[in-house]
Design a protein around this motif. Structure first.
Motif, PDB file in Angstrom:
ATOM      1  N   ALA A   1      91.294 -41.781   6.349  1.00 38.87           N
ATOM      2  CA  ALA A   1      90.959 -41.794   4.972  1.00 38.87           C
ATOM      3  C   ALA A   1      91.174 -43.232   4.531  1.00 38.87           C
ATOM      4  CB  ALA A   1      91.811 -41.023   4.135  1.00 38.87           C
ATOM      5  N   ARG A   2      92.321 -43.977   4.982  1.00 37.61           N
ATOM      6  CA  ARG A   2      92.413 -45.297   4.629  1.00 37.61           C
ATOM      7  C   ARG A   2      91.269 -46.361   5.163  1.00 37.61           C
ATOM      8  NH1 ARG A   2      98.637 -47.125   4.947  1.00 37.61           N
ATOM      9  NH2 ARG A   2      97.757 -48.943   3.808  1.00 37.61           N
ATOM     10  N   ALA A   3      90.677 -45.753   6.280  1.00 42.25           N
ATOM     11  CA  ALA A   3      89.622 -46.678   6.957  1.00 42.25           C
ATOM     12  C   ALA A   3      88.292 -46.409   6.218  1.00 42.25           C
ATOM     13  CB  ALA A   3      89.262 -46.302   8.186  1.00 42.25           C
ATOM     14  N   GLY A   4      88.254 -45.537   4.888  1.00 41.44           N
ATOM     15  CA  GLY A   4      87.105 -45.299   4.391  1.00 41.44           C
ATOM     16  C   GLY A   4      86.130 -44.197   4.660  1.00 41.44           C
ATOM     17  N   TYR A   5      86.980 -43.209   5.492  1.00 42.79           N
ATOM     18  CA  TYR A   5      86.376 -41.779   5.809  1.00 42.79           C
ATOM     19  C   TYR A   5      86.649 -40.950   4.958  1.00 42.79           C
ATOM     20  CZ  TYR A   5      84.522 -43.122  10.373  1.00 42.79           C
ATOM     21  OH  TYR A   5      84.058 -43.938  11.560  1.00 42.79           O
ATOM     22  N   ARG A   6      85.754 -40.179   4.365  1.00 41.62           N
ATOM     23  CA  ARG A   6      86.003 -39.000   3.357  1.00 41.62           C
ATOM     24  C   ARG A   6      86.537 -37.785   4.406  1.00 41.62           C
ATOM     25  NH1 ARG A   6      81.909 -35.482  -0.367  1.00 41.62           N
ATOM     26  NH2 ARG A   6      83.640 -34.315  -1.507  1.00 41.62           N
ATOM     27  N   VAL A   7      87.478 -37.080   4.076  1.00 39.88           N
ATOM     28  CA  VAL A   7      88.017 -35.837   4.880  1.00 39.88           C
ATOM     29  C   VAL A   7      87.710 -34.656   4.074  1.00 39.88           C
ATOM     30  CG1 VAL A   7      90.039 -34.955   6.272  1.00 39.88           C
ATOM     31  CG2 VAL A   7      89.673 -37.505   6.064  1.00 39.88           C
ATOM     32  N   LEU A   8      87.091 -33.814   4.882  1.00 39.30           N
ATOM     33  CA  LEU A   8      86.861 -32.450   3.990  1.00 39.30           C
ATOM     34  C   LEU A   8      87.204 -31.413   4.867  1.00 39.30           C
ATOM     35  CD1 LEU A   8      82.965 -32.976   3.148  1.00 39.30           C
ATOM     36  CD2 LEU A   8      84.973 -33.287   1.688  1.00 39.30           C
ATOM     37  N   THR A   9      87.938 -30.606   4.472  1.00 37.49           N
ATOM     38  CA  THR A   9      88.512 -29.407   5.148  1.00 37.49           C
ATOM     39  C   THR A   9      87.362 -28.052   5.186  1.00 37.49           C
ATOM     40  OG1 THR A   9      89.745 -28.632   2.976  1.00 37.49           O
ATOM     41  CG2 THR A   9      90.786 -29.953   4.520  1.00 37.49           C
ATOM     42  N   VAL A  10      87.525 -27.361   6.267  1.00 33.50           N
ATOM     43  CA  VAL A  10      86.745 -26.420   6.562  1.00 33.50           C
ATOM     44  C   VAL A  10      87.444 -25.274   6.937  1.00 33.50           C
ATOM     45  CG1 VAL A  10      84.589 -25.748   8.039  1.00 33.50           C
ATOM     46  CG2 VAL A  10      84.837 -28.159   7.672  1.00 33.50           C
ATOM     47  N   GLY A  11      87.494 -24.085   6.278  1.00 37.51           N
ATOM     48  CA  GLY A  11      88.021 -23.105   6.569  1.00 37.51           C
ATOM     49  C   GLY A  11      87.203 -21.809   6.878  1.00 37.51           C
ATOM     50  N   PRO A  12      87.653 -20.558   7.439  1.00 35.82           N
ATOM     51  CA  PRO A  12      86.794 -19.603   7.707  1.00 35.82           C
ATOM     52  C   PRO A  12      85.749 -19.229   6.744  1.00 35.82           C
ATOM     53  CG  PRO A  12      89.164 -19.161   8.680  1.00 35.82           C
ATOM     54  CD  PRO A  12      89.227 -20.427   7.481  1.00 35.82           C
ATOM     55  N   ALA A  13      86.366 -19.371   5.650  1.00 37.08           N
ATOM     56  CA  ALA A  13      85.697 -19.196   4.273  1.00 37.08           C
ATOM     57  C   ALA A  13      86.153 -20.004   3.120  1.00 37.08           C
ATOM     58  CB  ALA A  13      85.997 -17.531   3.634  1.00 37.08           C
ATOM     59  N   ARG A  14      86.017 -19.956   2.090  1.00 36.68           N
ATOM     60  CA  ARG A  14      86.527 -20.838   1.060  1.00 36.68           C
ATOM     61  C   ARG A  14      87.968 -20.651   0.550  1.00 36.68           C
ATOM     62  NH1 ARG A  14      82.827 -24.745  -1.856  1.00 36.68           N
ATOM     63  NH2 ARG A  14      80.942 -25.212  -0.506  1.00 36.68           N
ATOM     64  N   GLU A  15      88.299 -19.549   0.742  1.00 38.96           N
ATOM     65  CA  GLU A  15      89.446 -18.837   0.399  1.00 38.96           C
ATOM     66  C   GLU A  15      90.845 -19.519   0.837  1.00 38.96           C
ATOM     67  OE1 GLU A  15      87.241 -16.559   1.274  1.00 38.96           O
ATOM     68  OE2 GLU A  15      86.649 -16.191  -0.704  1.00 38.96           O
ATOM     69  N   PRO A  16      91.707 -19.823   0.161  1.00 40.14           N
ATOM     70  CA  PRO A  16      92.975 -20.406   0.797  1.00 40.14           C
ATOM     71  C   PRO A  16      93.393 -20.195   1.899  1.00 40.14           C
ATOM     72  CG  PRO A  16      93.109 -20.244  -1.808  1.00 40.14           C
ATOM     73  CD  PRO A  16      92.131 -19.488  -1.193  1.00 40.14           C
ATOM     74  N   VAL A  17      94.192 -21.012   2.740  1.00 37.02           N
ATOM     75  CA  VAL A  17      94.759 -20.615   4.086  1.00 37.02           C
ATOM     76  C   VAL A  17      96.408 -21.298   3.745  1.00 37.02           C
ATOM     77  CG1 VAL A  17      92.668 -20.671   5.340  1.00 37.02           C
ATOM     78  CG2 VAL A  17      93.993 -22.929   5.261  1.00 37.02           C
ATOM     79  N   VAL A  18      97.136 -20.864   4.749  1.00 37.77           N
ATOM     80  CA  VAL A  18      98.781 -21.148   4.579  1.00 37.77           C
ATOM     81  C   VAL A  18      98.848 -21.757   5.771  1.00 37.77           C
ATOM     82  CG1 VAL A  18     100.876 -20.650   4.240  1.00 37.77           C
ATOM     83  CG2 VAL A  18      98.833 -19.686   2.792  1.00 37.77           C
ATOM     84  N   SER A  19      99.571 -22.935   5.953  1.00 38.06           N
ATOM     85  CA  SER A  19      99.929 -23.486   7.417  1.00 38.06           C
ATOM     86  C   SER A  19     101.060 -23.087   7.656  1.00 38.06           C
ATOM     87  CB  SER A  19      99.984 -25.257   7.286  1.00 38.06           C
ATOM     88  OG  SER A  19     101.159 -25.313   6.430  1.00 38.06           O
ATOM     89  N   ILE A  20     101.558 -23.423   8.904  1.00 35.78           N
ATOM     90  CA  ILE A  20     102.886 -22.984   9.542  1.00 35.78           C
ATOM     91  C   ILE A  20     103.903 -23.501   8.469  1.00 35.78           C
ATOM     92  CG2 ILE A  20     104.424 -23.523  11.478  1.00 35.78           C
ATOM     93  CD1 ILE A  20     102.421 -23.627  13.343  1.00 35.78           C
ATOM     94  N   GLY A  21     103.863 -24.669   7.994  1.00 43.14           N
ATOM     95  CA  GLY A  21     104.829 -25.134   7.051  1.00 43.14           C
ATOM     96  C   GLY A  21     104.773 -24.462   5.789  1.00 43.14           C
ATOM     97  N   GLY A  22     103.815 -23.613   5.481  1.00 42.01           N
ATOM     98  CA  GLY A  22     103.767 -22.951   3.988  1.00 42.01           C
ATOM     99  C   GLY A  22     102.740 -23.712   2.996  1.00 42.01           C
TER     100      GLY A  22
ATOM    101  N   ASP B   1      87.415 -27.281   1.495  1.00 42.73           N
ATOM    102  CA  ASP B   1      86.238 -27.741   0.689  1.00 42.73           C
ATOM    103  C   ASP B   1      84.753 -27.087   0.965  1.00 42.73           C
ATOM    104  OD1 ASP B   1      87.510 -29.978  -0.677  1.00 42.73           O
ATOM    105  OD2 ASP B   1      87.750 -30.896   1.512  1.00 42.73           O
ATOM    106  N   LEU B   2      84.705 -26.338   2.296  1.00 43.14           N
ATOM    107  CA  LEU B   2      83.519 -25.580   2.699  1.00 43.14           C
ATOM    108  C   LEU B   2      84.088 -24.603   3.767  1.00 43.14           C
ATOM    109  CD1 LEU B   2      81.230 -27.639   4.941  1.00 43.14           C
ATOM    110  CD2 LEU B   2      83.281 -28.598   4.105  1.00 43.14           C
ATOM    111  N   ALA B   3      83.155 -23.577   3.827  1.00 42.70           N
ATOM    112  CA  ALA B   3      83.293 -22.566   4.659  1.00 42.70           C
ATOM    113  C   ALA B   3      82.683 -23.084   6.156  1.00 42.70           C
ATOM    114  CB  ALA B   3      82.507 -21.173   4.149  1.00 42.70           C
ATOM    115  N   LEU B   4      83.164 -22.380   6.971  1.00 43.37           N
ATOM    116  CA  LEU B   4      82.565 -22.715   8.433  1.00 43.37           C
ATOM    117  C   LEU B   4      81.116 -22.729   8.672  1.00 43.37           C
ATOM    118  CD1 LEU B   4      83.284 -23.685  11.254  1.00 43.37           C
ATOM    119  CD2 LEU B   4      83.577 -21.285  12.059  1.00 43.37           C
TER     120      LEU B   4
END
Length: 201
Positions: free
Chosen positions: A27-48, A54-57
Motif C-alpha cells: 500500500a505504501r508503494a502505491g498498490y491498492r489492496v482489495l480483500t476477497v472473501g468466499p462471499a461479501r459477508e464478513p469473516v473473522v480472523s484468528i485474532g478476532g 471488498d469482493l467475493a471470490l
C-alpha cells in the motif's frame, strides 16, 4: 503510474500476522489492496478481527489483479471450504499472474497439485506430505521460495514472505530490498538509513 490492485484472500480463521508486512508496504508503494472473501459477508480472523470483503471470490478475475495473496487459516486443514481459493490460484498461475501463499495455504495448493512441479516451502516437509501431494522432491528448506509466479513461505516467516513479494513485483530491489529485510527481520538499525533514503517522500 496506474497499477492493478493486489488481492488479499480473507476467510474465517485467517492468520492475522502472516500478511501484515506485505500488504502495508505494498500500500505504501502505491498498490491498492482489495480483500476477497468466499462471499461479501464478513469473516473473522484468528485474532478476532472482523473483515468485510471488498469482493467475493466469484467476482475475481486474474486479468484484473497484480497478485493474489493466500494467508494461512485453520480452515485449510479442517475442511474443504477453502478449496475454491486454491482453484483460483491455479487460474492465476495459468494466466501468468503471481500467487503468494503462506502457512496453511501451501497445503491447499499442494492438494490442488500446484506444488508438484514447482520449488516450494512450507511449515515442514511432513506437513505437506500429509496432503498426499507428489511434489516432495521439490520441497526446499528455506524461509521463503519463489518459483516463477509462485511464492511460498512457512508460518514463522512473514518478513521473508513479504521480501519475496516485493522482489517479484519490483517494489524494492538490490540494497534497498536487503535493507528492508535486515531492518524488519534482523532488527539491524543500520539498515534504516538505506531504507529511509529510498522510501522517504
Amino acid at each position: 503510474m496506474s497499477r492493478k490492485p493486489v488481492h488479499l484472500a480473507v476467510y474465517d480463521s485467517l492468520a492475522d500476522w502472516e500478511t501484515g508486512h506485505t500488504t502495508a508496504w505494498l500500500a505504501r508503494a502505491g498498490y491498492r489492496v482489495l480483500t476477497v472473501g468466499p462471499a461479501r459477508e464478513p469473516v473473522v480472523s484468528i485474532g478476532g478481527l472482523r473483515v468485510r470483503p471488498d469482493l467475493a471470490l466469484g467476482e475475481l478475475r486474474p486479468e484484473d489483479s497484480a497478485l493474489l495473496i493466500l494467508p494461512g487459516a485453520d480452515l485449510w486443514d479442517t475442511s474443504d471450504d477453502l478449496a475454491p481459493f486454491a482453484r483460483t490460484a491455479r487460474a492465476f498461475l495459468d494466466a501468468g499472474v503471481p500467487v503468494a501463499a503462506i502457512c496453511g495455504a501451501t497445503a491447499g495448493l499442494a492438494r490442488e497439485g500446484l506444488l508438484d512441479d514447482r520449488a516450494h516451502t512450507s511449515a515442514a516437509p511432513f506437513y505437506l506430505a500429509a496432503t498426499g501431494y507428489a511434489g516432495g522432491a521439490r520441497y526446499t528448506d528455506a524461509d521463503a521460495v519463489t518459483d516463477g509466479d509462485l511464492i511460498t513461505a512457512g508460518p514463522t516467516e512473514p518478513v521473508a514472505f513479504a521480501r519475496e513479494v516485493f522482489r517479484r513485483l519490483g517494489v524494492f530491489e538490490g540494497e534497498v530490498l536487503d535493507a528492508w529485510y535486515r531492518l524488519f527481520h534482523d532488527s539491524d538499525a543500520a539498515a534504516y538509513a538505506v531504507l529511509h533514503r529510498a522510501t522517504a517522500p
